[in-house]
Design a protein around this motif. Structure first.
Motif, mmCIF file in Angstrom:
data_model
loop_
_atom_site.group_PDB
_atom_site.id
_atom_site.type_symbol
_atom_site.label_atom_id
_atom_site.label_comp_id
_atom_site.label_asym_id
_atom_site.label_seq_id
_atom_site.Cartn_x
_atom_site.Cartn_y
_atom_site.Cartn_z
ATOM 1 N N PHE A 44 0.985 -1.104 -0.122
ATOM 2 C CA PHE A 44 0.140 -0.203 0.016
ATOM 3 C C PHE A 44 0.746 1.315 -0.049
ATOM 4 C CE2 PHE A 44 0.450 -1.297 4.442
ATOM 5 C CZ PHE A 44 0.968 -0.072 4.943
ATOM 6 N N HIS A 46 0.514 5.928 -0.355
ATOM 7 C CA HIS A 46 -0.209 7.062 -0.168
ATOM 8 C C HIS A 46 -1.113 7.282 -1.458
ATOM 9 C CE1 HIS A 46 1.220 8.447 3.538
ATOM 10 N NE2 HIS A 46 2.411 8.424 3.390
ATOM 11 N N THR A 47 -2.318 7.435 -1.489
ATOM 12 C CA THR A 47 -3.202 7.788 -2.713
ATOM 13 C C THR A 47 -2.717 8.627 -3.395
ATOM 14 O OG1 THR A 47 -5.134 6.831 -1.357
ATOM 15 C CG2 THR A 47 -5.651 8.139 -3.157
ATOM 16 N N VAL A 61 -7.696 4.852 -11.518
ATOM 17 C CA VAL A 61 -7.854 6.011 -10.548
ATOM 18 C C VAL A 61 -9.307 6.118 -10.229
ATOM 19 C CG1 VAL A 61 -7.184 8.249 -9.714
ATOM 20 C CG2 VAL A 61 -5.407 6.795 -10.655
ATOM 21 N N MET A 65 -9.904 1.653 -7.515
ATOM 22 C CA MET A 65 -8.494 1.610 -6.562
ATOM 23 C C MET A 65 -9.224 1.166 -5.227
ATOM 24 S SD MET A 65 -5.617 4.197 -7.297
ATOM 25 C CE MET A 65 -6.447 5.668 -6.441
ATOM 26 N N TYR A 66 -8.657 0.394 -4.428
ATOM 27 C CA TYR A 66 -8.902 0.205 -3.097
ATOM 28 C C TYR A 66 -8.326 1.176 -2.305
ATOM 29 C CZ TYR A 66 -11.071 -4.388 -3.886
ATOM 30 O OH TYR A 66 -11.905 -5.706 -4.389
ATOM 31 N N THR A 67 -9.074 2.158 -1.785
ATOM 32 C CA THR A 67 -8.572 3.305 -0.897
ATOM 33 C C THR A 67 -9.408 3.339 0.235
ATOM 34 O OG1 THR A 67 -8.199 4.308 -3.017
ATOM 35 C CG2 THR A 67 -8.414 5.805 -0.939
ATOM 36 N N SER A 75 -5.219 9.229 3.443
ATOM 37 C CA SER A 75 -5.573 8.350 2.524
ATOM 38 C C SER A 75 -4.535 7.436 1.974
ATOM 39 C CB SER A 75 -6.194 9.433 1.460
ATOM 40 O OG SER A 75 -6.742 8.505 0.308
ATOM 41 N N THR A 77 -3.846 3.694 -0.463
ATOM 42 C CA THR A 77 -4.466 2.752 -1.573
ATOM 43 C C THR A 77 -3.490 1.260 -1.786
ATOM 44 O OG1 THR A 77 -5.352 4.551 -2.612
ATOM 45 C CG2 THR A 77 -5.000 2.667 -4.057
ATOM 46 N N ARG A 79 -1.756 -1.150 -3.779
ATOM 47 C CA ARG A 79 -1.251 -0.931 -5.047
ATOM 48 C C ARG A 79 -2.115 -1.380 -6.253
ATOM 49 N NH1 ARG A 79 4.318 -4.217 -4.281
ATOM 50 N NH2 ARG A 79 3.429 -6.331 -4.521
ATOM 51 N N PRO A 80 -2.574 -0.366 -7.131
ATOM 52 C CA PRO A 80 -3.147 -1.058 -8.424
ATOM 53 C C PRO A 80 -2.306 -1.626 -9.720
ATOM 54 C CG PRO A 80 -3.271 1.093 -8.284
ATOM 55 C CD PRO A 80 -2.477 0.836 -7.248
ATOM 56 N N ARG A 112 -7.348 -4.155 -7.821
ATOM 57 C CA ARG A 112 -8.210 -3.600 -8.417
ATOM 58 C C ARG A 112 -9.708 -3.795 -8.230
ATOM 59 N NH1 ARG A 112 -5.447 -2.566 -14.401
ATOM 60 N NH2 ARG A 112 -3.339 -2.031 -13.533
#
Length: 419
Positions: A44, A46-47, A61, A65-67, A75, A77, A79-80, A112
């Motif tokens: 993970f 930072h978004t 985006v 994304m899993y945020t 925030s 996220t 990683r996608p 994702r």
């Protein structure tokens, strides 16, 4: 009610996980030969990293994304994709200060939020490489060649390489205006996503599977390349031809990430329903600067391991089976059992793959267990053998038996078993 795995994920069980290990080992060996070094970045980030690096107008985006907010109200996220994190690590750890081109690779999970289907998961795995510091077309060709060689060496058939040049930001500015003029008469007929893309990134309309018919006859970016872009793209083609890497030019190939410049490419192979892309990549000369570094060029690729395994299975390509157990130890009697436990540990210390029964089964059941493990040898120790300091070895392939001393087996098992 039992708890089940989340939608879009899978359990990799013994018998299947060895196939993954095979692909990962192939990837690592290939990177060793091409002089790429492994990098491991956080799962993970930072978004902001992905919003800035991947691009705010991308599907990733905007929708996938899993945020979440962490306990510090930051925030975060999952990683996608792999490139943005590697670029962040490259900048943060000042790898740009090294005298040579930084050539890195990674293997790991990405996340994702997509609708799961064959070859598409919400947690999926990528093998990727990134090369920083060179604008040479030859390294674009090297990256493409590495991916193609990977597919070839694992036995994948009918893999095609499609390439395009997506130019530079200045080239795309003029092209964007012409694309918008082309799509203006049918804008209201486009899907909702492409109506949104029309203003923000009209090149993405060319990549839309829903609106393919509206893109027929669209202007080609190849007609808008400047001299620099044309020279670069021509050199990439020359290098691929010299390496005998087959390719076709696809002027509609734009990729779904905003950071690409110059070369973009995809690997295609049929056999996953409507999905035929099994890997892709390209050059991203402005990405390092976007993420806070200097003006450092880069190029890379990402290959989806789930899709590769699915195509391998559909093509009937056998992934090599794992190495069998070297020796299965059978104890007959309590004193022999104690000796076998000690001997088992001594063998493993010598690098011998060894196993024993832990269920108190009789000899016939233990022999069946040894057969299921595909053991090369069975070593049988009874009270009489123990009293003589000996153990009986049976070679499972031939049925031949020999007797060796416990001391010899414990001291030099490899020589005893395999010479």
């Amino acid at each position: 009610m039992s708890i089940q795995k989340p939608k879009g994920t899978q359990d990799l069980l013994p018998g299947d996980v060895e196939k993954w290990q095979y692909l990962e080992n192939k990837a690592r060996d290939l990177c060793r030969r091409f002089n790429y070094k492994e990098i491991r970045t956080p799962i993970f980030e930072h978004t902001e990293l992905f919003a800035r690096g991947v691009g705010e107008t991308t599907d990733i985006v905007e929708k996938e994304m899993y945020t979440f907010q962490d306990k510090g109200d930051r925030s975060i996220t999952l990683r996608p994709e792999g490139t943005a994190g590697v670029v962040r690590a490259y900048v943060e750890n000042k790898l740009y200060g090294e005298p040579d081109v930084s050539k890195l690779y990674y293997v790991g999970p990405m996340f994702r939020y997509e609708q799961p289907q064959a070859g598409r998961y919400r947690q999926f795995h990528q093998f990727g490489i990134e090369a920083f510091g060179s604008t040479e077309p030859s390294i674009d060709a090297e990256v493409i060649a590495l991916g193609y060689t990977f597919y070839k060496e694992i036995g994948l058939q009918n893999v095609t390489v499609e390439i395009n040049s997506v130019g530079t930001p200045s080239v795309r500015t003029a092209y964007r205006t012409e694309l918008q003029a082309f799509f203006a008469p049918v804008k209201d007929k486009l899907c909702k996503d492409c109506q949104f893309r029309y203003d923000r990134n009209p090149m993405r309309i060319l990549d839309c599977k829903v609106d393919q018919k509206y893109g027929e006859g669209a202007p080609s970016i190849l007609d808008h390349l400047d001299d620099e872009c044309n020279t670069h793209f021509g050199a990439v083609q020359d290098h691929l031809t010299a390496m005998e890497i087959p390719f076709t030019i696809n002027p509609r190939l734009v990729r779904g990430l905003d950071y690409y410049t110059h070369t973009a490419f995809e690997y295609k192979s049929a056999g996953i329903g409507s999905i035929d892309t099994i890997g892709a990549g390209g050059r991203y000369n402005g990405l390092v600067e976007q993420i806070g570094g200097g003006d450092q060029p880069g190029v890379g690729l990402g290959l989806g391991l789930e899709r590769i395994l699915l195509v391998l299975a559909n093509q009937g390509v056998e992934v090599p089976k794992p190495e069998p157990i070297d020796v299965y130890l059978i104890a007959l009697g309590e004193p022999a059992e104690k000796e076998v436990i000690k001997l088992l540990y001594q063998l493993r210390q010598q690098g011998i793959a060894a196993e024993k029964d832990y269920l108190g089964r009789k000899m016939k059941a233990q022999m069946k267990s040894a057969d299921r493990y595909n053991a090369k040898y069975v070593a049988i120790l009874g009270d009489d053998e123990l009293a003589r300091g000996e153990i009986t070895l049976k070679k499972m392939e031939t049925g031949d038996q020999l007797t060796v001393t416990l001391a010899d087996l414990a001291a030099n098992a490899a020589k005893t078993l395999f010479e």
